[in-house]
Design a protein around this motif. Structure first.
Motif, PDB file in Angstrom:
ATOM      1  N   LYS A   1       5.616  10.918   5.188  1.00 61.89           N
ATOM      2  CA  LYS A   1       7.028  10.526   5.284  1.00 61.89           C
ATOM      3  C   LYS A   1       7.601  10.174   3.909  1.00 61.89           C
ATOM      4  CE  LYS A   1      10.026   7.126   7.509  1.00 61.89           C
ATOM      5  NZ  LYS A   1      10.085   5.957   8.425  1.00 61.89           N
ATOM      6  N   MET A   2       6.861   9.392   3.156  1.00 62.62           N
ATOM      7  CA  MET A   2       7.350   8.938   1.849  1.00 62.62           C
ATOM      8  C   MET A   2       7.362  10.082   0.840  1.00 62.62           C
ATOM      9  SD  MET A   2       8.001   5.643   2.193  1.00 62.62           S
ATOM     10  CE  MET A   2       7.905   4.908   0.572  1.00 62.62           C
ATOM     11  N   SER A   3       6.345  10.953   0.892  1.00 58.09           N
ATOM     12  CA  SER A   3       6.295  12.045  -0.090  1.00 58.09           C
ATOM     13  C   SER A   3       7.405  13.054   0.150  1.00 58.09           C
ATOM     14  CB  SER A   3       4.929  12.741  -0.024  1.00 58.09           C
ATOM     15  OG  SER A   3       4.704  13.286   1.277  1.00 58.09           O
ATOM     16  N   LEU A   4       7.752  13.294   1.408  1.00 52.17           N
ATOM     17  CA  LEU A   4       8.865  14.193   1.692  1.00 52.17           C
ATOM     18  C   LEU A   4      10.195  13.588   1.219  1.00 52.17           C
ATOM     19  CD1 LEU A   4       7.907  15.475   5.272  1.00 52.17           C
ATOM     20  CD2 LEU A   4       7.860  16.777   3.127  1.00 52.17           C
ATOM     21  N   LYS A   5      10.308  12.301   1.367  1.00 50.13           N
ATOM     22  CA  LYS A   5      11.570  11.650   0.995  1.00 50.13           C
ATOM     23  C   LYS A   5      11.773  11.611  -0.514  1.00 50.13           C
ATOM     24  CE  LYS A   5      14.131   7.316   1.615  1.00 50.13           C
ATOM     25  NZ  LYS A   5      14.125   5.966   2.204  1.00 50.13           N
ATOM     26  N   PHE A   6      10.689  11.371  -1.276  1.00 48.79           N
ATOM     27  CA  PHE A   6      10.821  11.187  -2.713  1.00 48.79           C
ATOM     28  C   PHE A   6      10.270  12.367  -3.514  1.00 48.79           C
ATOM     29  CE2 PHE A   6      10.842   6.884  -1.018  1.00 48.79           C
ATOM     30  CZ  PHE A   6      11.905   6.307  -1.689  1.00 48.79           C
TER      31      PHE A   6
ATOM     32  N   ALA B   1      11.090  10.469  -9.160  1.00 49.48           N
ATOM     33  CA  ALA B   1       9.839  11.008  -9.690  1.00 49.48           C
ATOM     34  C   ALA B   1       8.815   9.899  -9.913  1.00 49.48           C
ATOM     35  CB  ALA B   1      10.110  11.769 -10.979  1.00 49.48           C
ATOM     36  N   ASP B   2       9.263   8.751 -10.438  1.00 51.76           N
ATOM     37  CA  ASP B   2       8.346   7.624 -10.648  1.00 51.76           C
ATOM     38  C   ASP B   2       7.792   7.112  -9.321  1.00 51.76           C
ATOM     39  OD1 ASP B   2       8.827   7.828 -13.337  1.00 51.76           O
ATOM     40  OD2 ASP B   2      10.352   6.238 -13.381  1.00 51.76           O
ATOM     41  N   LEU B   3       8.627   7.007  -8.337  1.00 57.11           N
ATOM     42  CA  LEU B   3       8.164   6.532  -7.023  1.00 57.11           C
ATOM     43  C   LEU B   3       7.218   7.547  -6.372  1.00 57.11           C
ATOM     44  CD1 LEU B   3      11.476   5.004  -5.580  1.00 57.11           C
ATOM     45  CD2 LEU B   3       9.399   3.780  -6.253  1.00 57.11           C
ATOM     46  N   PHE B   4       7.450   8.825  -6.595  1.00 58.12           N
ATOM     47  CA  PHE B   4       6.562   9.836  -6.015  1.00 58.12           C
ATOM     48  C   PHE B   4       5.158   9.728  -6.617  1.00 58.12           C
ATOM     49  CE2 PHE B   4       4.688  14.090  -5.835  1.00 58.12           C
ATOM     50  CZ  PHE B   4       4.792  14.348  -4.465  1.00 58.12           C
ATOM     51  N   ILE B   5       5.093   9.455  -7.928  1.00 56.83           N
ATOM     52  CA  ILE B   5       3.789   9.281  -8.575  1.00 56.83           C
ATOM     53  C   ILE B   5       3.079   8.052  -8.012  1.00 56.83           C
ATOM     54  CG2 ILE B   5       2.666   8.813 -10.770  1.00 56.83           C
ATOM     55  CD1 ILE B   5       4.862  10.453 -12.120  1.00 56.83           C
ATOM     56  N   LYS B   6       3.808   6.960  -7.806  1.00 58.88           N
ATOM     57  CA  LYS B   6       3.211   5.742  -7.243  1.00 58.88           C
ATOM     58  C   LYS B   6       2.720   5.985  -5.822  1.00 58.88           C
ATOM     59  CE  LYS B   6       5.825   2.340  -9.936  1.00 58.88           C
ATOM     60  NZ  LYS B   6       6.767   1.188  -9.864  1.00 58.88           N
ATOM     61  N   ILE B   7       3.496   6.770  -5.053  1.00 59.43           N
ATOM     62  CA  ILE B   7       3.097   7.068  -3.663  1.00 59.43           C
ATOM     63  C   ILE B   7       1.799   7.861  -3.645  1.00 59.43           C
ATOM     64  CG2 ILE B   7       3.765   8.389  -1.616  1.00 59.43           C
ATOM     65  CD1 ILE B   7       6.695   7.645  -2.309  1.00 59.43           C
ATOM     66  N   ALA B   8       1.708   8.861  -4.547  1.00 56.68           N
ATOM     67  CA  ALA B   8       0.481   9.649  -4.611  1.00 56.68           C
ATOM     68  C   ALA B   8      -0.697   8.789  -5.034  1.00 56.68           C
ATOM     69  CB  ALA B   8       0.669  10.827  -5.573  1.00 56.68           C
ATOM     70  N   LYS B   9      -0.480   7.925  -5.989  1.00 56.90           N
ATOM     71  CA  LYS B   9      -1.540   7.023  -6.439  1.00 56.90           C
ATOM     72  C   LYS B   9      -1.961   6.058  -5.330  1.00 56.90           C
ATOM     73  CE  LYS B   9      -4.156   4.972  -9.572  1.00 56.90           C
ATOM     74  NZ  LYS B   9      -5.345   5.624 -10.164  1.00 56.90           N
ATOM     75  N   ALA B  10      -1.008   5.559  -4.583  1.00 55.40           N
ATOM     76  CA  ALA B  10      -1.325   4.644  -3.489  1.00 55.40           C
ATOM     77  C   ALA B  10      -2.105   5.361  -2.397  1.00 55.40           C
ATOM     78  CB  ALA B  10      -0.038   4.040  -2.929  1.00 55.40           C
ATOM     79  N   TYR B  11      -1.725   6.586  -2.043  1.00 60.49           N
ATOM     80  CA  TYR B  11      -2.436   7.344  -1.013  1.00 60.49           C
ATOM     81  C   TYR B  11      -3.854   7.662  -1.450  1.00 60.49           C
ATOM     82  CZ  TYR B  11      -3.635  11.114   2.209  1.00 60.49           C
ATOM     83  OH  TYR B  11      -4.275  11.906   3.136  1.00 60.49           O
TER      84      TYR B  11
END
Length: 790
Positions: A124-129, A152-162
């Motif tokens: 959900k988060m990766s599609l949004k950001f 873009a910064d939030l997408f990197i954080k989401i990937a790192k968190a996952y």
């Protein structure tokens, strides 16, 4: 290993906290100095003070505007503007985190979530950001409603968190160490901006540190110390206090006070004698010169100018416009300088000079000449009204002669005053009635005793309590003057409560003890309240109590001719009649109707001793009161050989013996440690240099010491040559590469035979130095030229 992280968000919170702690008290200090409305003052209702009050009101408004637009006002506005802007910035940043990494919060799930929930939140988060869906800088055109860079910064954080939560190793590292990469040492988040670590700013930061620490702070401290070191605690310059000290004596009369006051350095620096004022000053001087009393400084132009202005004010002579600003400054600073002169007189225990300084303060406040009639202090009074009242007041009896003319006039009543002063209007009579209602009237009572003793013996410490009642002030509801509550309980105090019990029974004794305990508790509570009340009424700091905060607002004074507002100030003096010395003094500081002053002094030798208690006002004439106190001093009994002062001295000696340090070691030159050894060596070196200079200046070194030193050096030269040859290479290297001693050789170049007479008279010349009162050699004597014109 530990690493630091500079956090911008934490820095803003830290800066906001520091600014609040600094700005709030500074704002309170600034606002407390602003007088938005004039204080309640009975003199504002008088027509005689109307012109003065209007001028003061204009100056108050002008001063208010200058404060608001001065450096403190501008700083106040700018600091609060910056604080509000920072608060608004923090409200925008409230959703930002101080530097931390929390994968659960990034994915918006709860801690301990199942793998399915983690995967679902990630999709959900990766599609949004996702950057492909957020490529525009306009937030409205992106799916996440934020700019492309932030997405873009939030997408990197989401990937790192996952990645952290789906990999067992990284998830275990995060749960154990708070870092998905495992333990990397201690992480310290510093509340400072990240630009401090930017290499491009290194030079600017170093320059700023250098300027702040090496230039600004030492300069500010140096300027502050240079300015404050010129002044004493009472705000008078040290040079001025020295001039006052050189001119004042025990029997200095009041007529010499204007000349002494004119010698203040503050006046010489602020209002010097100027050429463009010469004509106006000459004319003013000619009008007042007949009243001049000669002082030491009458040949100095600057001193004579101030003295002329003071004489013109006391004689109520009009002052030319070119000198009015200088007159304003002289009068505004006069009472502060007179307070310094008064302190010098009281510290010297001068009685006559102290009373005369206060008398001159009264004359200066009321703009009256020496020995003027006190009735001239009344509003709308001139010599015609004084003569009309004098004929009426002179007809009084013996009791009327004991009081002042103003008290006699007040006792006549409004009707008789109107009959005697027919030329005054009804509004002017109303001003006189209001003045007499508020004119001070005091009553003095005292109690002198030795604590816990009935008789006063030689050397006892006498405690004198002087109570002053200022009857013109309103009643004080907090005043308690009864000490009956402090008495010990009588035997029959509890007779009513114990009447139903049989005496000497167990119940009787138990009930009596219970009542005694209740009485003691109530007594201690009364004592506690009394101490708190006394502390609140007399928060004296120092011997004079000048730093005490008064209970009530200052009492205004009717002084229509003085350009500034004046307030009542009272001083209590204790005088030994026989020796004519000041025994004690205290200022009334609470501005209340009742006030007590405590003075302590040692009882003199056996006999009857007479004291005078003076209560003096610094603003009005004819108010000073004096009461006599007589004490009988008995000889100390033989079994009580030691006085209280001797016992206190013995106790101090015993305490000193207890606190005495152990004897020093000989190998430390009398000290107890290596540090004290170094200090002793330095002290001995300084003493040796001073001794050498003294002997050399007197010729004793050349005559006696030098031949002896040459003889010793001749005998020891073989040994010194042997040692010197070994140490010479090291000494040459040290003097060449470390410290060159040749630059101090000039200290000994000009040592010649001494002038014994010149050196012997040096202390005498300094002690009797009154050169500051002499004529300025670079200025013509303006006032001698004035005399030549006549």
């Amino acid at each position: 290993m530990a690493f630091e992280v500079f956090d911008d968000v934490a820095f803003y919170w830290f800066l906001f906290s520091v600014m609040v702690m600094v700005i709030v008290p500074m704002s309170y200090s600034f606002l407390s100095t602003l007088q938005l409305r004039p204080p309640a003052d009975w003199t504002r209702q008088l027509d005689s003070c109307k012109e003065k009050n209007e001028r003061i009101e204009r100056e108050r408004r002008k001063d208010l505007m200058s404060k608001l637009f001065g450096w403190r006002g501008v700083g106040f506005i700018c600091s609060w503007t910056l604080l509000i802007a920072l608060a608004m910035r923090l409200t925008v940043m409230q959703n930002e985190e101080m530097y931390t990494f929390n994968p659960y919060r990034i994915l918006a799930i709860e801690e301990g979530a199942e793998p399915g929930e983690i995967k679902k939140a990630y999709r959900k988060m990766s599609l949004k950001f996702h950057p492909d869906k957020n490529q525009d800088d306009d937030p409205e055109k992106n799916s996440c409603l934020c700019p492309a860079k932030e997405a873009a910064d939030l997408f990197i954080k989401i990937a790192k968190a996952y990645e952290t939560l789906t990999d067992d190793a990284t998830r275990d590292n995060y749960e154990k160490y708070g870092n998905p990469d495992g333990y990397h040492g201690t992480s310290v988040t510093i509340g400072l901006p990240s630009w401090l670590t930017d290499k491009d700013n290194e030079l600017a930061i170093l320059v700023a540190y250098f300027v702040a620490l090496i230039v600004i702070i030492p300069t500010v401290v140096g300027l502050w110390w240079r300015n404050s070191s010129k002044f004493l605690e009472d705000g008078v310059m040290q040079n001025t206090a020295y001039r006052f000290y050189r001119q004042i004596s025990e029997h200095t009369a009041a007529k010499f006070m204007p000349g002494i006051l004119s010698s203040a350095v503050e006046f010489s620096e602020a209002v010097p004698c100027r050429n463009n004022q010469a004509d106006d000053l000459s004319k003013l001087h000619n009008r007042v010169r007949e009243q001049f009393v000669k002082n030491q400084g009458d040949v100095n132009n600057d001193i004579m100018k101030v003295k002329t202005l003071l004489y013109a004010f006391l004689l109520r002579e009009p002052v030319p416009p070119s000198l009015q600003a200088d007159m304003q400054f002289v009068l505004s600073a006069s009472h502060r300088l007179l307070n310094g002169l008064l302190n010098i007189c009281m510290e010297q225990r001068f009685v006559t000079a102290t009373i005369n300084v206060i008398e001159f303060s009264q004359l200066l406040t009321q703009a009256m000449w020496f020995h003027s009639n006190p009735l001239l202090q009344l509003p709308h009074f001139d010599m015609a009204q004084v003569k009309a009242c004098s004929r009426l007041l002179d007809g009084g009896g013996k009791d009327a002669k004991a009081s002042s003319p103003i008290e006699k006039l007040r006792a006549l009543g409004p009707q008789k005053r109107r009959e005697a002063l027919t030329k005054l209007s009804e509004s002017q009579h109303a001003d006189i009635d209001r003045f007499l209602t508020n004119f001070p009237e005091i009553e003095i009572s005292f109690d002198a005793k030795v604590e816990d003793e009935e008789d006063v013996q030689e050397g006892d410490v006498l405690s004198l309590t002087v109570k002053v009642e200022r009857k013109h002030l309103p009643e004080d509801p907090d005043w308690v003057d009864s000490d009956e509550e402090d008495d010990e309980p009588d035997e029959d105090m509890f007779s009513k409560e114990l009447a139903h019990l049989e005496p000497d029974s167990e119940e009787y004794e138990a009930k009596k003890e219970e009542l005694m305990d209740e009485w003691r508790d109530a007594y201690y509570e009364r004592q506690k309240r009394k101490r708190e009340r006394e502390k609140a009424r007399n928060p004296q700091s120092g011997e004079l109590g000048f730093a005490a905060r008064p209970l009530h607002e200052p009492v205004p004074v009717h002084a229509p001719h003085f350009p500034e507002e004046r307030h009542e100030q009272w001083m209590v003096l204790l005088v030994d009649v026989k020796s004519n010395k000041l025994v004690g003094y205290q200022k009334l500081s609470q501005n209340s109707r009742f006030e007590k002053v405590a003075l302590k002094f040692l009882a003199p030798k056996e006999g009857v001793v007479h004291y005078e208690i003076h209560c003096l006002c610094s603003a009005y004439l004819g108010l000073d009161k004096k009461v006599l106190m007589k004490k009988s001093i008995v000889k100390r009994k033989e079994e009580e050989k030691k006085t209280a002062a001797e016992l206190a001295e013995e106790e101090d000696e015993e305490e000193e013996e207890e606190d005495e340090e152990p004897e020093g070691k000989w190998y430390y030159l009398g000290g107890n440690s290596f540090g004290e050894l170094i200090l002793n060596i330095i002290a001995l070196a300084i003493a040796g240099v001073m001794l050498f200079n003294f002997l050399y200046s007197r010729g004793l070194w050349q005559k006696y010491v030098q031949p002896l030193a040459d003889w010793v050096l001749m005998i020891a030269w073989p040994f010194l040559s042997l040692v010197g040859n070994k140490l010479l290479p090291g000494w040459l290297w040290f003097s060449t590469n470390v410290y060159d001693f040749r630059h101090v050789s000039f200290l000994f170049e000009n040592m010649t035979a001494v002038d014994m007479d010149a050196n012997a008279s040096l202390s005498t010349r300094v002690k009797n130095d009154t050169s500051f009162l002499n004529e300025d050699p670079f200025k013509p004597n303006l006032f001698n030229q004035m005399g030549d014109r006549d």
